[in-house]
Design a protein around this motif. Structure first.
Motif, mmCIF file in Angstrom:
data_model
loop_
_atom_site.group_PDB
_atom_site.id
_atom_site.type_symbol
_atom_site.label_atom_id
_atom_site.label_comp_id
_atom_site.label_asym_id
_atom_site.label_seq_id
_atom_site.Cartn_x
_atom_site.Cartn_y
_atom_site.Cartn_z
ATOM 1 N N PRO A 195 -31.515 15.249 -106.871
ATOM 2 C CA PRO A 195 -32.604 16.103 -106.346
ATOM 3 C C PRO A 195 -33.942 15.366 -106.264
ATOM 4 C CG PRO A 195 -31.956 16.777 -108.563
ATOM 5 C CD PRO A 195 -30.921 15.824 -108.089
ATOM 6 N N VAL A 196 -34.225 14.478 -107.233
ATOM 7 C CA VAL A 196 -35.486 13.746 -107.216
ATOM 8 C C VAL A 196 -35.525 12.782 -106.035
ATOM 9 C CG1 VAL A 196 -36.983 12.182 -108.505
ATOM 10 C CG2 VAL A 196 -35.680 13.934 -109.714
ATOM 11 N N LEU A 197 -34.434 12.033 -105.829
ATOM 12 C CA LEU A 197 -34.414 11.054 -104.749
ATOM 13 C C LEU A 197 -34.380 11.733 -103.381
ATOM 14 C CD1 LEU A 197 -31.960 8.396 -106.233
ATOM 15 C CD2 LEU A 197 -34.447 8.470 -106.342
ATOM 16 N N THR A 198 -33.682 12.832 -103.278
ATOM 17 C CA THR A 198 -33.622 13.556 -101.999
ATOM 18 C C THR A 198 -35.012 14.059 -101.616
ATOM 19 O OG1 THR A 198 -31.338 14.213 -102.454
ATOM 20 C CG2 THR A 198 -32.545 15.457 -100.774
ATOM 21 N N ALA A 199 -35.713 14.661 -102.572
ATOM 22 C CA ALA A 199 -37.065 15.160 -102.278
ATOM 23 C C ALA A 199 -38.000 14.016 -101.911
ATOM 24 C CB ALA A 199 -37.603 15.912 -103.486
ATOM 25 N N GLN A 200 -37.870 12.887 -102.596
ATOM 26 C CA GLN A 200 -38.734 11.749 -102.286
ATOM 27 C C GLN A 200 -38.422 11.202 -100.891
ATOM 28 O OE1 GLN A 200 -38.487 8.605 -105.143
ATOM 29 N NE2 GLN A 200 -39.893 7.250 -104.054
ATOM 30 N N TRP A 201 -37.154 11.113 -100.549
ATOM 31 C CA TRP A 201 -36.778 10.571 -99.235
ATOM 32 C C TRP A 201 -37.281 11.475 -98.104
ATOM 33 C CZ3 TRP A 201 -35.479 6.124 -97.339
ATOM 34 C CH2 TRP A 201 -34.925 6.038 -96.053
ATOM 35 N N LYS A 202 -37.239 12.770 -98.326
ATOM 36 C CA LYS A 202 -37.700 13.695 -97.287
ATOM 37 C C LYS A 202 -39.195 13.551 -97.029
ATOM 38 C CE LYS A 202 -34.118 17.230 -97.813
ATOM 39 N NZ LYS A 202 -33.824 18.636 -98.200
ATOM 40 N N ARG A 203 -39.937 13.104 -98.037
ATOM 41 C CA ARG A 203 -41.364 12.884 -97.807
ATOM 42 C C ARG A 203 -41.603 11.682 -96.907
ATOM 43 N NH1 ARG A 203 -41.670 13.976 -103.474
ATOM 44 N NH2 ARG A 203 -41.915 11.747 -103.931
ATOM 45 N N PHE A 204 -40.620 10.770 -96.849
ATOM 46 C CA PHE A 204 -40.775 9.580 -96.014
ATOM 47 C C PHE A 204 -40.137 9.739 -94.642
ATOM 48 C CE2 PHE A 204 -40.552 7.218 -100.272
ATOM 49 C CZ PHE A 204 -41.909 7.388 -100.475
ATOM 50 N N SER A 205 -39.015 10.435 -94.609
ATOM 51 C CA SER A 205 -38.235 10.453 -93.373
ATOM 52 C C SER A 205 -37.466 11.760 -93.262
ATOM 53 C CB SER A 205 -37.258 9.258 -93.365
ATOM 54 O OG SER A 205 -36.382 9.323 -92.281
ATOM 55 N N ASP A 206 -37.231 12.156 -92.000
ATOM 56 C CA ASP A 206 -36.401 13.343 -91.747
ATOM 57 C C ASP A 206 -34.933 12.989 -91.661
ATOM 58 O OD1 ASP A 206 -38.678 14.890 -91.663
ATOM 59 O OD2 ASP A 206 -38.963 14.622 -89.504
#
Length: 1433
Positions: free
Chosen positions: A1155-1166
């Motif tokens: 969940p932490v990495l998914t949320a962080q990735w969404k802040r960078f890219s769709d």
């Protein structure tokens, strides 16, 4: 050309020159025959040993060719072996006997070299060098099976001269003959014990050149004693039945006993000087001496036995003697040797254990009362918690004595309580208080029956002939409670006690009101005690406003003392003050209560009026009566006169005369026992013992007088015009060593603990006093920072350690004291020699504290030349102005440019880290502003030569990191001393968080610089500066192996904590490849494999915060690249190959990571997650479905990743139902999947052994391993290779080893024998049939035994604080299980024995003779049955 004189050449030189001449015309075989022929006619084997050694060591010293040395050594050994065999044939002797005799003869020759005295057990440097070469040849003879250890040992005993202990030690150290083999080879046990005892005594005595052999002496003691303790206290059930084997533990035990008796005999000798020989043997009782080789249980047995022997040693004192003499056995009067011995023995035990053991000894042995009571005193002083335990012991003893009328229990109780009371009320309650509490009321131990009362009174009556006066007074003044009908019994005892007091010429009537009845000393004189009673009574009246009850009682029940002693001491004539003071108020209260007769009071008033009249007339009553003045008054008058002459410029020539007068007064008041040179270091911890009240008063008077005189002279003149009175005064004190020690201790206490309460006068005076001590270079001998011994330091350097700036109060005092000291030093000196007058530590303190507390100093950079002393004298003393003035002074500015006086960035950080934010003068905003100024405006732009960073952010970050690590190390040492634990200390009371914030800011700035920089070198250089700091620190550690390992572990934990506080993308570096940006993480991968894998992985994987930090940094760094998904995937693919531990950790923590990495990735890219991360998510989903009972096709992940997801998911759910199904179906196609699950199970098993968990967890781990082995056996797959540590680099499953720590790899044999022998019979029979099983099992057994024999602790708890609570298996028990298991299965492996006999014999050749014999026996059976058909090659 003149012919050089012929010189006798060595054998190697002859051989070498001849080989060079004949190399072209003579083959090697012919050369060897010629040499052998030559040696047959001219050989002396004994000289050959030394000759070859000398030539070989010369060759090694001339050439550093390691390979050539390795090639020639076997040839030399075989050459020597052939010579011995031929010589043995000629002499008709066994070759082993001949080599043993020749070797012993050469050892005797070596020990007789030089002028070494016969009464020593140490060799000199020449002998040691010769012996080292000889031992090298003996090792080669052992390798060639020419030299027999047994025959060699026997020949040593047969020699003319008894063996020297150092030679025996070298033989054991070089693995030629062990101490056990050497001792058991001599059948005369009595002689061996006497020889070893004598040699140990000589070892303790050392040699004339003690310092040259000190290290060898300590190493011999450590190794020999470790061997003696380890075998002398071994459990009896472990010993074999062979009497020869049992003899060695008996010898060890007897030698240790004799050494202890020798120690105690020396401790009982008269005289205060303690023999250094005996002191050296005390090192035996340092736990660190054993280096962890001897188990804690054995050490406890040894210490218990030692303590018991001390307490029962030579019981010459009866209980009556102890009652009469125990006042001389208190802690302060006990010999230092004994108290040190007790304290060393107490280290391993709690106070409760020691008290229980003491009671057991008292109940079961006849004891030496002197040792028992001195031990009790030491225990009470060293372990405060003993007080309550002793009270409980006393209560039990008294209950038992009164219930059974047992005399021994009550005698023991009285002796113990009196001994405890001797140590003072800070350690134990007074004897009078204890006696009142125990027997002064109806609820006392004796109050329930007439029988108990009679028993008590009879006991007290029997004590009377032996009692001292003080205890008799207690019994009379605080008698036991008795009923009125038994009053006559008590009066009989009181009458007898008073008669005894009369015999002792002690009057009960003269006893003081507040006399200490528990002291071991005699009572003070009556008039002195009366004065003390008056002072105490006035003090109580001042605090309570009431007349003390003891005074009222004395006026009624002790009227003679009250009228003849107390009132005269109270009513001493004096000039009455204008306002009512405490003494006058106390007298008025007694007058109103009719406790002062009218005529006495009238006489007192008249005498006071007369005293006042005489004062006006200029004549005191003391002068009129010509009474001599007290010494303190004479000294005070002399000091006052010094002030008068020091402030009078016309009497400067009288100053030295007056100081001589003061010195004479001091000599009559405080006598020094020795005349010590001024440059000799002062022992502050011992030189002031026993200072009396007069000496303490002199100390206070001297310091007070100096401060007053200093202020008076400073008022009239600046320091440079005050004359030499201060310098002469301090020099005079240096001649009174005892007083100087007391003054220095008082100065340290004032500066360190009372600085904030000192007045300006005191601060100025003490600062000036300190400068003169610095000028005279007064030095101290103190414990060094590592507590490994004494070191010499200057007093001012030691004082600076007490000048902390942790709190606002201490910072203010530090500013004032250092300002006064530096200003005085600058004014007192000339510009050329100011560095000799101003301590560098004070200058550094000012450079730190002035900019911190005075913001104005940060902005002003000008210089002044005016005198700064004017701001420190007069009515308008201004500390801020004085500090600014000295800070801007030209001389001070020039002084701070010297290297020794610079406050570097590192020094500033260490000082700032000590600040306690919650007690700081600066608020959070001001502190942040100050730190920004110091970091960015002051130190960052400053050149390196000025202690700055030269404008380099990387340098600044490295210095900050180093400072944090060093501060932690210092805090850890303090924490360890206080708690005995190696856990990281708490930073709650330091500025750790503030400095970490500054480091974060600098790292952010550095990242921005790197992002804008086009220079590739800068990018690569700045990426991993933190890892460089850690590597450099690790390389510089110079400690013993165990200490270095622990230090490295602690530094690694803190380093990871710092790393996790920084931006995570600092772990990565960007590289430009054309227009494409890529990421590299090679350095962190290497750091993980080398450091984190071995020192920071817990529960198989890295901690969650480290794993999360890596993946967050990966996504952050990838987001700045052109193709984030591909870049991240490339790094993860690289991690699989080069750092699989990171991905293994990700599988363990994926449920929390996703969940932490998914949320962080969404802040960078769709876009979706990078491919490798998506596969990880799919793997976790597959494992979760499996947990629900749904077996689906696995995602395209590496087999070991799938195995990790399966293992961790099943363990998390504690559900193993689907394990067999998944492993059977998926593993049928991929063996790595199955072995990865087995590997993780083994790692979990090892983790359970290192850190014992709940039984259920261990059972689950064993079940996982068992089920995987069942499936592997069903599918006929090989799985034993996973245990072959020796072949791990060539193992097809090496990636599984890459995820294990070195400790886990080392303990694979332990894991094997922890669960394989426990398999059920059917499965075990299938496993045993494997063609390589027996070879693997014996290889692992040999490796496990080797670990134990090498002295490594198979199980070491990771948390040293929980070491005693650890429930780890016993290594010896595990080795025994493995041995029995092998002996059980060997008969079932006949085919394996026949086909692999040579390999099996090689695996167990030197480990277990019985195992080797079993293999040989089984082979003979096979040969007899016709199973053996091929020769063994």
């Amino acid at each position: 050309m003149s012919r050089t004189p012929t010189r006798r050449k060595t054998f190697s030189q002859l051989l070498g020159s001849r080989s060079r001449k004949q190399r072209q015309r003579c083959p090697s075989d012919l050369l060897q025959e010629n040499v052998i022929r030559f040696m047959r006619h001219h050989q002396n084997f004994g000289d050959l040993l030394l000759e070859v050694t000398a030539s070989e060591s010369n060759r090694l010293s001339d050439h550093n060719d390691v390979n050539s040395g390795d090639h020639n050594a076997p040839a030399r050994g075989s050459f020597m072996a052939s010579l011995i065999q031929e010589q043995a044939l000629l002499m008709d002797l066994p070759s082993g006997l001949l080599s043993a005799r020749a070797s012993v003869e050469k050892i005797q020759q070596v020990t007789q070299l030089g002028v070494t005295p016969k009464n020593t057990v140490l060799l000199d440097s020449v002998q040691r060098s010769k012996l080292a070469g000889l031992l090298q040849n003996l090792q080669e003879l052992l390798t060639s099976s020419i030299l027999s250890r047994l025959q060699f040992s026997e020949e040593i005993w047969k020699a003319k001269e008894a063996p020297i202990l150092e030679v025996v030690w070298h033989l054991q150290k070089e693995n030629i003959v062990s101490l056990e083999e050497f001792v058991t080879s001599n059948p005369d046990t009595t002689f061996v014990v006497r020889w070893l005892f004598d040699n140990l005594c000589l070892l303790c005595s050392g040699t004339d050149d003690q310092h040259e052999h000190q290290d060898v002496q300590r190493q011999i003691l450590s190794d020999i004693v470790t061997e003696l303790v380890g075998n002398g206290f071994k459990e009896s059930n472990i010993l074999e039945s062979d009497s020869k084997v049992q003899r060695f533990p008996q010898v060890c035990f007897e030698v240790l006993n004799r050494m202890l008796l020798w120690l105690l005999d020396n401790a009982c000798k008269e005289g205060d000087e303690e023999d250094s020989t005996v002191q050296f043997w005390l090192n035996v009782f340092d736990v660190a001496l054993f280096h962890g080789i001897v188990s804690l249980d054995l050490l406890k047995q040894f210490f218990y036995h030692t303590l018991t022997q001390i307490l029962i040693f030579n019981p010459v004192f009866e209980a009556s003697d102890a009652i009469r003499m125990q006042g001389e056995w208190c802690f302060a009067k006990t010999k230092t040797l004994l108290t040190n011995l007790y304290r060393k023995l107490f280290v391993l035990f709690s106070a409760e254990e020691l008290v229980i053991h003491l009671r057991h000894i008292l109940e079961t042995h006849e004891v030496n009362w002197q040792n028992v009571l001195s031990c009790t005193s030491t225990l009470l002083v060293c372990q405060p918690q003993t007080q309550q335990l002793l009270k409980e012991l006393l209560a039990n003893l008294l209950i038992n004595s009164f219930e059974n009328c047992e005399l021994e229990s009550i005698i023991t109780a009285f002796l113990l309580v009196r001994q405890a009371a001797l140590e003072g009320p800070a350690v134990f309650i007074t004897y009078s208080e204890w006696f009142k509490n125990s027997f002064g009321s109806a609820s006392g131990y004796h109050g329930n029956s007439k029988k108990a009362l009679i028993f008590l009174l009879k006991f007290l009556t029997d004590l009377v002939p032996f009692e001292s006066a003080q205890y008799l007074k207690v019994h009379i003044l605080h008698p036991p409670y008795v009923l009125s009908k038994y009053r006559a019994l008590l009066l009989e005892y009181v009458s007898l006690a008073k008669t005894r007091l009369a015999d002792l010429q002690v009057s009960i009537k003269e006893m003081g009101l507040y006399e200490d009845l528990s002291t071991a000393h005699g009572p003070p004189k009556p008039h002195c005690q009366a004065l003390q009673d008056v002072e105490k009574a006035v003090l109580i009246f001042e605090n309570t406003g009431k007349v003390p009850a003891s005074v009222m009682e004395a006026s009624i029940f002790r009227r003679p003392y009250y009228l003849t002693r107390f009132l005269p001491a109270l009513l001493i004539p004096r000039v009455l003050p204008d306002s009512l003071d405490s003494r006058m108020a106390f007298i008025d209260s007694l007058k109103k209560a009719d406790k002062i007769p009218h005529n006495v009071y009238a006489s007192y008033v008249h005498s006071c009026n007369r005293e006042k009249q005489r004062l006006h007339e200029g004549v005191s009553s003391s002068e009129e009566m010509e009474h001599p003045r007290e010494p303190i008054e004479v000294l005070s008058a002399a000091l006052e006169k010094l002030m008068q002459v020091a402030t009078n410029p016309t009497k400067s020539d009288v100053v030295s005369v007056q100081i001589a007068v003061i010195s004479g007064r001091l000599k009559t008041m405080i006598a020094d026992n020795e005349c010590t040179a001024m440059d000799k270091p002062i022992q502050l911890d011992t030189d002031v013992d026993g200072l009396g009240p007069l000496e303490l008063e002199v100390r206070e008077l001297v310091l007070k007088s100096f401060c007053q005189t200093f202020l008076a002279t400073s008022t009239f003149n600046p320091p440079q015009r005050q004359g030499e009175w201060a310098s002469l005064f301090v020099k005079m004190l240096c001649g009174h060593r005892r007083l100087l020690c007391a003054v220095l201790l008082r100065l340290l206490h004032l500066v360190g603990h009372q600085g904030s309460s000192l007045s300006d006068v005191h601060i100025l005076g003490l600062a000036g006093f300190t400068i003169h001590l610095h000028i005279l270079q007064i030095s101290l001998s103190v414990e060094n920072s590592q507590s490994t011994g004494k070191e010499e330091v200057s007093f001012v350097s030691h004082l600076i350690q007490f000048l902390s700036c942790r709190t606002g109060e201490s910072s203010t005092f530090c500013l004032r004291f250092c300002t006064a000291a530096v200003a005085y030093g600058v004014c007192l000196s000339s510009p050329d020699v100011v560095n000799q007058f101003v301590p560098s530590g004070f200058a550094k303190k000012l450079q730190y504290i002035i900019p911190r507390l005075i913001p104005k100093s940060r902005r002003e950079h000008g210089e002044v030349e005016e005198h700064t002393w004017n701001n420190l004298v007069g009515l308008n003393l201004n500390w801020t102005a004085a500090a600014l003035s000295i800070f801007k002074h030209r001389i001070f500015k020039k002084l701070t440019q010297l290297d020794h006086f610079q406050l570097t960035f590192y020094d500033w950080l260490m000082s700032e880290l000590e600040i306690q934010p919650h007690r700081d003068l600066l608020c959070d905003i001001d502190r942040q502003e100050y730190q920004h100024w110091a970091c960015y405006q002051h130190y960052l732009p400053s050149p390196l030569t000025a202690g700055g960073c030269g404008g380099d952010l990387v340098t600044a970050c490295r210095i900050i990191t180093k400072a944090i690590m060093d501060f932690n190390k210092r805090a850890k040492l303090q924490n360890f001393k206080e708690s005995g634990c190696t856990e990281l200390p708490s930073f709650n009371k330091s500025s750790y968080e503030n400095i970490i914030c500054r480091l974060q800011e600098m790292v952010f700035d550095l990242e921005r610089v790197k992002a804008k920089a086009s220079d590739k070198t800068l990018s690569l250089e700045g990426g991993h500066f933190l890892l460089d700091v850690f590597r450099n620190r690790h390389a510089k550690l110079e400690l013993p192996i165990l200490s270095k390992h622990l230090e490295h572990q602690i530094e690694l934990q803190l380093f990871v904590r710092i790393l996790a506080a920084l931006p995570p993308d600092v772990l990565f570096r960007t590289c430009k490849d054309g227009l494409k940006t890529t990421l590299e993480c090679v350095e962190f991968f290497h750091f993980t494999n080398e450091e984190l894998r071995n020192g920071y992985s817990k529960e198989l994987v890295l901690p969650f915060d480290v794993t999360l930090h890596f993946f967050k940094g990966l996504l952050n760094a990838a987001a700045n690249c052109e193709e984030p998904r591909n870049t991240a995937a490339a790094v993860l693919r690289d991690s699989k190959a080069h750092c699989p531990l990171l991905l293994l950790s990700a599988t363990r923590w994926w449920v929390r990571l996703e969940p932490v990495l998914t949320a962080q990735w969404k802040r960078f890219s769709d876009a979706s997650l990078p491919k490798e991360l998506q596969r990880m998510a799919d793997g976790q989903y597959w494992a979760n479905r499996l947990l629900l009972g749904k077996l689906e096709n696995p995602p395209p992940c590496p087999p070991w990743v799938l195995g990790a997801f399966l293992y961790f998911t099943l363990r998390r759910g504690n559900e193993l139902k689907m394990l067999q199904t998944a492993v059977r179906k998926i593993g049928a196609e991929n063996e790595v999947f199955q072995l990865s699950v087995l590997s993780l199970g083994l790692m979990d098993l090892i983790s359970s052994l290192l850190q014992p968990k709940e039984t259920s967890d261990l059972a689950v781990t064993l079940k996982v391993c068992t089920e995987v082995i069942i499936i592997l056996e069903e599918q006929n797959k090989s799985w034993l290779n996973i245990f072959l540590v020796a072949n791990k680099d060539h193992n097809p499953h090496q990636i599984l080893f890459d995820m294990m720590s070195d400790t886990e790899i080392k303990l694979l044999p332990v894991a094997f024998y922890s669960f394989i022998p426990a398999l059920d019979v059917k499965l075990l029979s299938s496993v045993v049939k494997c063609s390589d099983f027996l070879l693997v099992a014996i290889t692992l057994y040999s490796a496990m035994v080797k670990l134990f024999l090498d002295g490594e602790n198979l199980f070491s708890a990771s948390d040293q604080c929980d070491l005693q609570n650890s429930k780890q298996p016993d290594p010896l028990e595990l080795i025994t299980i493995g041995r029995q298991f092998l002996l059980h299965i060997i008969p079932k492996c006949s085919c394996q024995i026949v086909s692999q006999h040579n390999k099996l014999q090689a695996a167990c050749k030197d480990v277990d003779p019985e195992l080797k014999a079993s293999l040989d026996y089984q082979l003979q059976l096979c040969m007899g049955d016709g199973l053996y058909s091929e020769p063994i090659l």
